[in-house]
Write a protein that holds these residues in place. Structure first.
Motif, mmCIF file in Angstrom:
data_model
loop_
_atom_site.group_PDB
_atom_site.id
_atom_site.type_symbol
_atom_site.label_atom_id
_atom_site.label_comp_id
_atom_site.label_asym_id
_atom_site.label_seq_id
_atom_site.Cartn_x
_atom_site.Cartn_y
_atom_site.Cartn_z
ATOM 1 N N ALA A 165 4.350 -42.700 -13.100
ATOM 2 C CA ALA A 165 3.134 -43.477 -12.847
ATOM 3 C C ALA A 165 2.204 -43.424 -14.053
ATOM 4 N N LEU A 166 2.110 -42.241 -14.692
ATOM 5 C CA LEU A 166 1.231 -42.113 -15.859
ATOM 6 C C LEU A 166 1.759 -42.939 -17.039
ATOM 7 N N LEU A 167 3.080 -42.912 -17.229
ATOM 8 C CA LEU A 167 3.666 -43.751 -18.287
ATOM 9 C C LEU A 167 3.407 -45.217 -17.992
ATOM 10 N N GLN A 168 3.542 -45.565 -16.725
ATOM 11 C CA GLN A 168 3.318 -46.936 -16.293
ATOM 12 C C GLN A 168 1.873 -47.356 -16.588
ATOM 13 N N LEU A 169 0.952 -46.415 -16.307
ATOM 14 C CA LEU A 169 -0.473 -46.671 -16.573
ATOM 15 C C LEU A 169 -0.683 -46.918 -18.066
ATOM 16 N N ASN A 170 -0.006 -46.099 -18.863
ATOM 17 C CA ASN A 170 -0.105 -46.211 -20.308
ATOM 18 C C ASN A 170 0.405 -47.568 -20.798
ATOM 19 N N GLU A 171 1.509 -48.010 -20.164
ATOM 20 C CA GLU A 171 2.147 -49.244 -20.621
ATOM 21 C C GLU A 171 1.445 -50.497 -20.101
ATOM 22 N N THR A 172 1.017 -50.445 -18.844
ATOM 23 C CA THR A 172 0.492 -51.673 -18.227
ATOM 24 C C THR A 172 -1.006 -51.606 -17.943
ATOM 25 N N GLY A 173 -1.580 -50.399 -17.994
ATOM 26 C CA GLY A 173 -3.004 -50.263 -17.713
ATOM 27 C C GLY A 173 -3.328 -50.328 -16.236
ATOM 28 N N SER A 174 -2.288 -50.232 -15.386
ATOM 29 C CA SER A 174 -2.558 -50.325 -13.953
ATOM 30 C C SER A 174 -1.766 -49.268 -13.195
ATOM 31 N N LEU A 175 -2.388 -48.750 -12.139
ATOM 32 C CA LEU A 175 -1.699 -47.779 -11.282
ATOM 33 C C LEU A 175 -1.211 -48.433 -9.989
ATOM 34 N N ALA A 176 -1.405 -49.748 -9.866
ATOM 35 C CA ALA A 176 -1.063 -50.430 -8.612
ATOM 36 C C ALA A 176 0.429 -50.321 -8.323
ATOM 37 N N PHE A 177 0.746 -50.062 -7.041
ATOM 38 C CA PHE A 177 2.145 -49.948 -6.628
ATOM 39 C C PHE A 177 2.632 -51.361 -6.291
ATOM 40 N N VAL A 178 3.157 -52.018 -7.315
ATOM 41 C CA VAL A 178 3.641 -53.387 -7.118
ATOM 42 C C VAL A 178 5.140 -53.418 -7.386
ATOM 43 N N HIS A 179 5.736 -54.614 -7.358
ATOM 44 C CA HIS A 179 7.160 -54.750 -7.668
ATOM 45 C C HIS A 179 7.366 -54.417 -9.143
ATOM 46 N N LEU A 180 7.923 -53.222 -9.416
ATOM 47 C CA LEU A 180 8.000 -52.735 -10.798
ATOM 48 C C LEU A 180 9.104 -53.414 -11.578
ATOM 49 N N ALA A 181 10.122 -53.888 -10.862
ATOM 50 C CA ALA A 181 11.254 -54.465 -11.572
ATOM 51 C C ALA A 181 10.850 -55.788 -12.232
ATOM 52 N N GLY A 182 9.829 -56.476 -11.703
ATOM 53 C CA GLY A 182 9.432 -57.760 -12.282
ATOM 54 C C GLY A 182 10.607 -58.712 -12.279
ATOM 55 N N ASP A 183 10.892 -59.278 -13.458
ATOM 56 C CA ASP A 183 12.038 -60.194 -13.550
ATOM 57 C C ASP A 183 13.332 -59.457 -13.861
ATOM 58 N N ALA A 184 13.232 -58.144 -14.085
ATOM 59 C CA ALA A 184 14.418 -57.376 -14.475
ATOM 60 C C ALA A 184 15.413 -57.321 -13.318
ATOM 61 N N THR A 185 16.694 -57.473 -13.635
ATOM 62 C CA THR A 185 17.709 -57.340 -12.596
ATOM 63 C C THR A 185 18.590 -56.126 -12.872
ATOM 64 N N SER A 186 18.258 -55.372 -13.930
ATOM 65 C CA SER A 186 19.069 -54.208 -14.263
ATOM 66 C C SER A 186 18.149 -53.035 -14.595
ATOM 67 N N VAL A 187 18.641 -51.846 -14.322
ATOM 68 C CA VAL A 187 17.874 -50.641 -14.625
ATOM 69 C C VAL A 187 17.537 -50.581 -16.117
ATOM 70 N N LEU A 188 18.491 -51.071 -16.950
ATOM 71 C CA LEU A 188 18.317 -50.980 -18.393
ATOM 72 C C LEU A 188 17.093 -51.763 -18.878
ATOM 73 N N GLU A 189 16.726 -52.781 -18.129
ATOM 74 C CA GLU A 189 15.584 -53.604 -18.549
ATOM 75 C C GLU A 189 14.248 -53.019 -18.096
ATOM 76 N N LEU A 190 14.303 -51.937 -17.319
ATOM 77 C CA LEU A 190 13.061 -51.362 -16.805
ATOM 78 C C LEU A 190 12.367 -50.541 -17.883
ATOM 79 N N SER A 191 11.018 -50.430 -17.764
ATOM 80 C CA SER A 191 10.282 -49.569 -18.687
ATOM 81 C C SER A 191 10.596 -48.110 -18.359
ATOM 82 N N THR A 192 10.282 -47.208 -19.301
ATOM 83 C CA THR A 192 10.577 -45.788 -19.077
ATOM 84 C C THR A 192 9.864 -45.272 -17.829
#
Lengths: 582, 88
Positions: A165-192
C-alpha cells in the motif's frame, strides 16, 4: 441515527460490544454475542450505499466505509455467518472465545467495507490477532504451536499488504482500495506495490504453496471456533481479490491448481475437519478462477459462490464440530455408524454435502454452475475441464467421504447423545438456507454486483441455472461419481482410512527450517563462546601482568624499606643540586 | 463425551444388507436413466463439441473419481508419516 452511525465501520458494534462481554460473565456472554451479531446485521441492512467516514491521515484521504454492491454482499454473508456461528456457540462458557469471535467477525466485516488500504490493513491484522485466540482456545500444546504458525503467516500477510500500500501511495499518490490491475491482464504488468498486495491477498486466499496455514490451523481450533474461522479470513481475501485484481489471467491458473491438488490430499486425510479444510481450499479455487476470468458473469459467479460456500462450509464444519463435541474426535478411523445416535446431525451434514457437491435444488448448484458457464463462455476448454474434475473431486471428499465415514461406514460402536439443541438449531438454519438459496436463487442473484447475464445464441439473456442441460449433465457427473465410489468400495479398492500425519508444505517450516535455524544458532553460539573465551583469556593475562607490577610484592605496589627511601631521597636531592649549579 | 463403546445389537435401516442392495440398485437405475436422458434433450447451451457427445459428463465423472482415488493411493506412501511425526 443511521446518519451518524454510517461513518463508523460496519461491524463496529460487534467489536466494541466484545470489549463489554467480560462484564457479563460466562453465562450471558454467549447470548450477548448473538445479540451483538443480530444488532450489527440490522444496522448493516439499514446502511445506505455510498462512501462515508472520510478522514485525513498525514495528508492522505482515508475512507473508512464504502458500501457498494460487491462489499454489501460480502458484508451481508459475513453477518449471517456470524449469527449462525453465534447460535452454534451458545453453549460455550468460555468468554474469551466469544470476545475473539466478535472482534474477528466485526473486523472481517469492517475490512470488507474498507475504502482504503490503511483501513483495510488495520482490520486485516485485527482479524489475524483475534482469530488466533480461537485456535489457542483448544488449550493443547499442539494448538498453541499451530496457532503460532498461523499468526506468523497472517501477520506476514498484513505486513506485505501495508508495504504494498505504501509503494502504491508512492507511485499513484492514493491509498484508495480500487481495481489495482487497471488494464493489466497479467501479473507482470502490475506495479511493484500491486504485486505485494496481490501476494498478501494470495496468502490469505490460500494460494498453492502459500496455503498450508489453513489445513494446519483450522482443524486445531475449537469445535465452534472452526465454524467462525471457515467463514471470514479466506473469503475476505476472495473479496479483496475480486475488488483489486479481477481479470488478471494468472489467477485462472492459480485457481485451477487450487481446485485440483487439495482433492488428492483430501482422499487420504484421516481427520475429517482437515478434509474439510482441504475442501475449503478447493472451493476457494473455483472463486479465484472466476476472478481471474474477470467477465461480469465470472465475478458474479465468484461472489455468489462465496455466499453459498460460506453457508454450506459452515454447515459441514458445524456437523463435524458436533461430532467432535460429542465423540471427542473427528478422525475417520475412530468414527462410523453415528447416524444411529446423531440422526439430525447426519441429516444436516448430508444437506451440506449435497450442497457443496452441487446437487440441483441446493445452493452449490446455482453458484458453481455460474463459474463453470463463465469459463465455457470464454472458450477456456481446459479450465472448464479442470472445474469438472474439481467438481467430481468435491463429490469425493465432501459429498461422500465426510458423511460416509462419520455417520455410516462400519459401526464404531460409539453411542453418543445427539448434538446440543443450539447446535442443531444453527445447523438447521444453515441447512434451510442451503435449500432456500438453491430454490429461491433469484433473490440472491438480485444482490449480485451486476445482473448475471449469459450469452445464448449470440445475444445476452439473464443467466438461468436450471436448464435441462445443466441439471442433467451435473447429475450425470455426480451420480456416476457416486457409482464409482460404490464400485471401488465393493471391490475393496477404495483406500481404507489409516491413522497418520500427511506431509504438506508445512513440513518445510516445521522440520528442515527449524533444523537449519537451529544449526545456524548453534554455529553462532559456538563462535560466540570461542570469542568470549578468547577475550576472557586475554583479559586474565593482562590483569595478571598488572597484578605482578602493582601487587604487594610488585615493583610499583610493594612497600619499600626506610633506608632505601632515605638513600633515594638523598640521591635525588644531590642530583638536583648538581643540575642547579651546573 | 458420554459415549459407551458397547455394540448396539439392533441394526439400523442402512445397515441391513438387503436395504444397501436396494440403494445400490436405485443408484444404478438412476445412472442409466441419466445417461439415457441425454437422448431426449438438445443441449443448446454447449460451449464445446464434447458436451454434445453422448453421456460425456457421466463417464467423465466416473473416470475422474476413480483416477482421483488412485492418485490419493499413490500419494499416500510418499507423504504418509506416523501420527506423532511432528510431536517427536
Amino acid at each position: 441515527m443511521i446518519d451518524s452511525l454510517k461513518h463508523l465501520p460496519p461491524g463496529f458494534i460487534m467489536m466494541l460490544g466484545a470489549l463489554l462481554l467480560p462484564m457479563l460473565g460466562r453465562r450471558l456472554s454467549a447470548a450477548a454475542a448473538l445479540v451483538l451479531s443480530l444488532l450489527s446485521l440490522g444496522l448493516f441492512c439499514a446502511m445506505p450505499a455510498g462512501e462515508f467516514g472520510q478522514l485525513e491521515l498525514f495528508g492522505n484521504q482515508l475512507n473508512l466505509v464504502r458500501i457498494d454492491r460487491l462489499s454489501f454482499i460480502f458484508g451481508l454473508i459475513f453477518h449471517l455467518a456470524a449469527v449462525i456461528a453465534s447460535i452454534y456457540a451458545l453453549h460455550v462458557q468460555d468468554t474469551k472465545q466469544h470476545i475473539a469471535a466478535m472482534i474477528y467477525a466485526g473486523g472481517a466485516i469492517a475490512a470488507a467495507c474498507a475504502g482504503d488500504f490503511v483501513t483495510l490493513f488495520v482490520f486485516w491484522e485485527l482479524t489475524a490477532l483475534s482469530s488466533v485466540v480461537l485456535v489457542w482456545a483448544t488449550g493443547t500444546e499442539r494448538s498453541y504451536r499451530s496457532g503460532m504458525r498461523y499468526l506468523i503467516v497472517q501477520v506476514l500477510s498484513g505486513v506485505l499488504l501495508l508495504s504494498g500500500a505504501l509503494l502504491q501511495l508512492n507511485e499513484t499518490g492514493s491509498l484508495a482500495f480500487v481495481h489495482l490491475a487497471g488494464d493489466a491482464t497479467s501479473v507482470l504488468e502490475l506495479s511493484t506495490g500491486a504485486k505485494l498486495i496481490l501476494l498478501a491477498f494470495g496468502i490469505k486466499a490460500a494460494f498453492p504453496l502459500l496455503h498450508n496455514w489453513l489445513q494446519d490451523a483450522y482443524p486445531e481450533a475449537t469445535a465452534t471456533g472452526t465454524v467462525f474461522l471457515s467463514a471470514f479470513t479466506t473469503k475476505l481475501a476472495i473479496y479483496s481479490l475480486a475488488r483489486g485484481f479481477a481479470g488478471v489471467e494468472e489467477l485462472i491458473y492459480i485457481g485451477c491448481a487450487m481446485t485440483l491438488f487439495p482433492i488428492v490430499f483430501a482422499v487420504i486425510e484421516n481427520d475429517l475437519r482437515r478434509v474439510l479444510a482441504y475442501s475449503l481450499n478447493n472451493q476457494l479455487g473455483f472463486m479465484v478462477v472466476g476472478i481471474g476470468i474477470g467477465t461480469p458473469l465470472a465475478i458474479n459467479g465468484a461472489a455468489v459462490h462465496a455466499f453459498c460456500h460460506i453457508i454450506y462450509k459452515a454447515l459441514l464444519f458445524m456437523s463435524m464440530g458436533a461430532v467432535l463435541h460429542r465423540v471427542g474426535t473427528t478422525k475417520a478411523t475412530e468414527l462410523g455408524g453415528l447416524h444411529k445416535s446423531m440422526p439430525w446431525t447426519t441429516g444436516f451434514c448430508l444437506i451440506g454435502a449435497g450442497s457443496i457437491s452441487g446437487f440441483p435444488l441446493l445452493s452449490g448448484f446455482i453458484s458453481k454452475s455460474m463459474i463453470i458457464t463463465a469459463a465455457g463462455q470464454e472458450h477456456l476448454f481446459w479450465v472448464w475441464i479442470v472445474l469438472l474434475i474439481a467438481s467430481a473431486g468435491v463429490m469425493e471428499h465432501s459429498g461422500i467421504k465426510i458423511p460416509f465415514f462419520a455417520f455410516f461406514a462400519h459401526d464404531s460402536g460409539k453411542r453418543v447423545k445427539e448434538a446440543p439443541l443450539n447446535m442443531l438449531i444453527a445447523m438447521g438454519l444453515a441447512a434451510a438456507m442451503c435449500i432456500g438459496l438453491g430454490i429461491f436463487y433469484p433473490l440472491l442473484y438480485s444482490l449480485l454486483p451486476t445482473e448475471p447475464m449469459a450469452m445464448h445464441h449470440g445475444h445476452e439473456e439473464p443467466y438461468k441455472p436450471y436448464t435441462a442441460a445443466h441439471v442433467i449433465t451435473m447429475l450425470q457427473l455426480l451420480m456416476f461419481a457416486v457409482l464409482a465410489f460404490v464400485v471401488l468400495m465393493t471391490t475393496k479398492l477404495y483406500p481404507s482410512e489409516v491413522r497418520a500425519t500427511n506431509l504438506d508444505t508445512d513440513w518445510f517450516y516445521r522440520k528442515p527450517l527449524p533444523w537449519v535455524l537451529g544449526s545456524i544458532g548453534a554455529a553462532i553460539g559456538w563462535f560466540d563462546k570461542k570469542v568470549r573465551a578468547e577475550f576472557i583469556d586475554c583479559g586474565k593475562s593482562f590483569i595478571g601482568r598488572l597484578a605482578d607490577g602493582f601487587g604487594e610484592k610488585g615493583l610499583m605496589g610493594g612497600t619499600w624499606a626506610t633506608n632505601a627511601m632515605a638513600f633515594w631521597a638523598a640521591m635525588l636531592l644531590g642530583i638536583f643540586l648538581l643540575i642547579y649549579y651546573s | 463425551m458420554n459415549d459407551s463403546t458397547s455394540k448396539d445389537e439392533t441394526q439400523s435401516w442402512f445397515e441391513k444388507r438387503g436395504n444397501v442392495r436396494t440403494l445400490i440398485g436405485v443408484l444404478i437405475v438412476a445412472c442409466i436413466g441419466l445417461a439415457v436422458a441425454d437422448l431426449f434433450y438438445e443441449n443448446d447451451h454447449a460451449h464445446f463439441p464434447i458436451e454434445k457427445s453422448f453421456a460425456f459428463q457421466a463417464w467423465f465423472g466416473f473416470v475422474v473419481f476413480v483416477v482421483i482415488v488412485f492418485l490419493g493411493v499413490a500419494l499416500r506412501p510418499i507423504i504418509k508419516r506416523s501420527e506423532d511425526y511432528y510431536d517427536r
